[in-house]
Design a protein around this motif. Structure first.
Motif, PDB file in Angstrom:
ATOM      1  N   ARG A   1      46.077  -5.264  30.643  1.00  0.00           N
ATOM      2  CA  ARG A   1      46.284  -6.534  29.932  1.00  0.00           C
ATOM      3  C   ARG A   1      44.986  -7.337  29.860  1.00  0.00           C
ATOM      4  NH1 ARG A   1      52.213  -7.834  32.132  1.00  0.00           N
ATOM      5  NH2 ARG A   1      53.274  -6.434  30.699  1.00  0.00           N
ATOM      6  N   ARG A   2      44.162  -7.219  30.876  1.00  0.00           N
ATOM      7  CA  ARG A   2      42.872  -7.911  30.860  1.00  0.00           C
ATOM      8  C   ARG A   2      42.003  -7.372  29.716  1.00  0.00           C
ATOM      9  NH1 ARG A   2      40.774 -11.291  34.373  1.00  0.00           N
ATOM     10  NH2 ARG A   2      42.246 -10.695  35.978  1.00  0.00           N
ATOM     11  N   VAL A   3      42.023  -6.070  29.529  1.00  0.00           N
ATOM     12  CA  VAL A   3      41.260  -5.471  28.422  1.00  0.00           C
ATOM     13  C   VAL A   3      41.775  -6.004  27.093  1.00  0.00           C
ATOM     14  CG1 VAL A   3      40.754  -3.319  27.208  1.00  0.00           C
ATOM     15  CG2 VAL A   3      40.572  -3.405  29.691  1.00  0.00           C
ATOM     16  N   LEU A   4      43.099  -6.054  26.929  1.00  0.00           N
ATOM     17  CA  LEU A   4      43.667  -6.592  25.686  1.00  0.00           C
ATOM     18  C   LEU A   4      43.270  -8.052  25.472  1.00  0.00           C
ATOM     19  CD1 LEU A   4      47.273  -5.094  25.570  1.00  0.00           C
ATOM     20  CD2 LEU A   4      45.408  -4.689  23.975  1.00  0.00           C
ATOM     21  N   CYS A   5      43.281  -8.835  26.529  1.00  0.00           N
ATOM     22  CA  CYS A   5      42.870 -10.244  26.423  1.00  0.00           C
ATOM     23  C   CYS A   5      41.401 -10.342  26.029  1.00  0.00           C
ATOM     24  CB  CYS A   5      43.123 -10.982  27.737  1.00  0.00           C
ATOM     25  SG  CYS A   5      44.857 -11.338  28.008  1.00  0.00           S
ATOM     26  N   ILE A   6      40.574  -9.503  26.598  1.00  0.00           N
ATOM     27  CA  ILE A   6      39.151  -9.506  26.259  1.00  0.00           C
ATOM     28  C   ILE A   6      38.968  -9.209  24.782  1.00  0.00           C
ATOM     29  CG2 ILE A   6      36.997  -8.219  26.577  1.00  0.00           C
ATOM     30  CD1 ILE A   6      37.727  -8.045  29.575  1.00  0.00           C
ATOM     31  N   VAL A   7      39.653  -8.197  24.279  1.00  0.00           N
ATOM     32  CA  VAL A   7      39.540  -7.837  22.867  1.00  0.00           C
ATOM     33  C   VAL A   7      40.003  -9.003  21.991  1.00  0.00           C
ATOM     34  CG1 VAL A   7      40.432  -6.294  21.070  1.00  0.00           C
ATOM     35  CG2 VAL A   7      39.693  -5.363  23.262  1.00  0.00           C
ATOM     36  N   PHE A   8      41.121  -9.626  22.345  1.00  0.00           N
ATOM     37  CA  PHE A   8      41.659 -10.731  21.549  1.00  0.00           C
ATOM     38  C   PHE A   8      40.729 -11.942  21.562  1.00  0.00           C
ATOM     39  CE2 PHE A   8      44.507 -14.407  20.953  1.00  0.00           C
ATOM     40  CZ  PHE A   8      44.953 -14.111  19.671  1.00  0.00           C
ATOM     41  N   VAL A   9      40.197 -12.299  22.716  1.00  0.00           N
ATOM     42  CA  VAL A   9      39.293 -13.445  22.808  1.00  0.00           C
ATOM     43  C   VAL A   9      37.996 -13.177  22.038  1.00  0.00           C
ATOM     44  CG1 VAL A   9      37.899 -14.850  24.396  1.00  0.00           C
ATOM     45  CG2 VAL A   9      40.289 -14.350  24.936  1.00  0.00           C
ATOM     46  N   VAL A  10      37.483 -11.961  22.117  1.00  0.00           N
ATOM     47  CA  VAL A  10      36.279 -11.607  21.349  1.00  0.00           C
ATOM     48  C   VAL A  10      36.567 -11.716  19.853  1.00  0.00           C
ATOM     49  CG1 VAL A  10      34.733  -9.695  20.759  1.00  0.00           C
ATOM     50  CG2 VAL A  10      35.187 -10.233  23.151  1.00  0.00           C
ATOM     51  N   LEU A  11      37.738 -11.256  19.425  1.00  0.00           N
ATOM     52  CA  LEU A  11      38.125 -11.387  18.023  1.00  0.00           C
ATOM     53  C   LEU A  11      38.176 -12.855  17.610  1.00  0.00           C
ATOM     54  CD1 LEU A  11      39.138 -10.135  15.354  1.00  0.00           C
ATOM     55  CD2 LEU A  11      41.445 -10.307  16.298  1.00  0.00           C
ATOM     56  N   LEU A  12      38.773 -13.693  18.440  1.00  0.00           N
ATOM     57  CA  LEU A  12      38.825 -15.130  18.151  1.00  0.00           C
ATOM     58  C   LEU A  12      37.422 -15.742  18.076  1.00  0.00           C
ATOM     59  CD1 LEU A  12      41.835 -16.415  20.281  1.00  0.00           C
ATOM     60  CD2 LEU A  12      41.720 -16.080  17.804  1.00  0.00           C
ATOM     61  N   ALA A  13      36.513 -15.286  18.920  1.00  0.00           N
ATOM     62  CA  ALA A  13      35.139 -15.773  18.868  1.00  0.00           C
ATOM     63  C   ALA A  13      34.509 -15.426  17.522  1.00  0.00           C
ATOM     64  CB  ALA A  13      34.314 -15.185  20.010  1.00  0.00           C
ATOM     65  N   HIS A  14      34.724 -14.211  17.050  1.00  0.00           N
ATOM     66  CA  HIS A  14      34.185 -13.816  15.747  1.00  0.00           C
ATOM     67  C   HIS A  14      34.789 -14.657  14.625  1.00  0.00           C
ATOM     68  CE1 HIS A  14      31.633 -10.498  16.896  1.00  0.00           C
ATOM     69  NE2 HIS A  14      32.601 -10.009  17.655  1.00  0.00           N
ATOM     70  N   VAL A  15      36.082 -14.919  14.703  1.00  0.00           N
ATOM     71  CA  VAL A  15      36.721 -15.756  13.680  1.00  0.00           C
ATOM     72  C   VAL A  15      36.113 -17.164  13.704  1.00  0.00           C
ATOM     73  CG1 VAL A  15      38.898 -16.869  13.007  1.00  0.00           C
ATOM     74  CG2 VAL A  15      38.865 -14.440  13.597  1.00  0.00           C
ATOM     75  N   GLY A  16      35.876 -17.702  14.886  1.00  0.00           N
ATOM     76  CA  GLY A  16      35.229 -19.015  14.986  1.00  0.00           C
ATOM     77  C   GLY A  16      33.842 -19.022  14.368  1.00  0.00           C
ATOM     78  N   GLU A  17      33.099 -17.962  14.570  1.00  0.00           N
ATOM     79  CA  GLU A  17      31.756 -17.860  13.995  1.00  0.00           C
ATOM     80  C   GLU A  17      31.816 -17.755  12.479  1.00  0.00           C
ATOM     81  OE1 GLU A  17      30.610 -15.818  18.199  1.00  0.00           O
ATOM     82  OE2 GLU A  17      30.684 -14.541  16.411  1.00  0.00           O
ATOM     83  N   VAL A  18      32.796 -17.031  11.955  1.00  0.00           N
ATOM     84  CA  VAL A  18      32.994 -16.942  10.506  1.00  0.00           C
ATOM     85  C   VAL A  18      33.315 -18.326   9.942  1.00  0.00           C
ATOM     86  CG1 VAL A  18      34.581 -16.065   8.735  1.00  0.00           C
ATOM     87  CG2 VAL A  18      33.676 -14.513  10.453  1.00  0.00           C
ATOM     88  N   VAL A  19      34.166 -19.067  10.638  1.00  0.00           N
ATOM     89  CA  VAL A  19      34.534 -20.415  10.189  1.00  0.00           C
ATOM     90  C   VAL A  19      33.312 -21.329  10.172  1.00  0.00           C
ATOM     91  CG1 VAL A  19      35.861 -22.480  10.830  1.00  0.00           C
ATOM     92  CG2 VAL A  19      36.961 -20.238  10.839  1.00  0.00           C
ATOM     93  N   LEU A  20      32.448 -21.218  11.166  1.00  0.00           N
ATOM     94  CA  LEU A  20      31.235 -22.037  11.199  1.00  0.00           C
ATOM     95  C   LEU A  20      30.344 -21.742   9.993  1.00  0.00           C
ATOM     96  CD1 LEU A  20      29.573 -24.136  12.743  1.00  0.00           C
ATOM     97  CD2 LEU A  20      28.518 -22.248  13.983  1.00  0.00           C
TER      98      LEU A  20
END
Length: 165
Positions: free
Chosen positions: A42-61
């Motif tokens: 589950r930690r691996v899945l959370c890491i993948v999801f948080v990294v994805l959210l970081a990329h989405v935030g960067e796209v929004v910026l």
């Protein structure tokens, strides 16, 4: 000349901001997240999801910067399909960030430089994320030990027996 300088400063600022944000996100995932009790898978899945959210935030910026640059700073316009709404800027940003480059919307003027920096910056950030996830999986992923073929096990016993003699 001033517009070009503004575009360069904005592009470098965006690259620094997104890289710093990405660094902070990965730093938190490797340290601060350890305080949260999770099973390794589950930690691996959370890491993948948080990294994805970081990329989405960067796209929004970057999308916000395109809107600001074209409407307020007048650094250029978009060609192809109309780019008028926030979702249009977001669409162009994600196509550029992922280096998909569909070509249905393309930047003009000094926006071209910002788009080029976004593509280069995102290439590094995506690679950084991939290597981070790879290392995290190496430490956290619960691998099952593989069964060895019967003839190899017998060969190993024979060689160990020969070593003892």
């Amino acid at each position: 000349m001033i517009a070009m300088l503004v575009a360069v400063v904005l592009a470098v600022g965006l690259a620094l901001a997104t890289s710093s944000f990405h660094y902070a996100t990965l730093r938190w995932l490797s340290g601060g997240m350890a305080r949260i009790a999770l099973q390794p898978g589950r930690r691996v899945l959370c890491i993948v999801f948080v990294v994805l959210l970081a990329h989405v935030g960067e796209v929004v910026l970057y999308a916000a910067a395109y809107g600001f640059s074209s409407r307020v700073l007048d650094l250029g316009r978009f060609g192809g399909l109309a780019v008028e709404r926030p979702l249009d800027f977001l669409y162009f940003s994600i196509v550029t960030y992922t280096s998909l480059g569909l070509g249905d919307v393309f930047p003009g003027g000094h926006l071209r430089f910002i788009a080029g920096v976004e593509a280069l910056n995102s290439l590094l950030l995506i690679a950084w994320s991939g290597s981070f996830i790879y290392l995290a999986m190496g430490r956290l992923w619960p691998w099952q030990r593989c069964a060895e073929p019967a003839d190899r096990r017998a060969g190993d016993r024979r060689s160990r027996k020969g070593d003892q003699e």
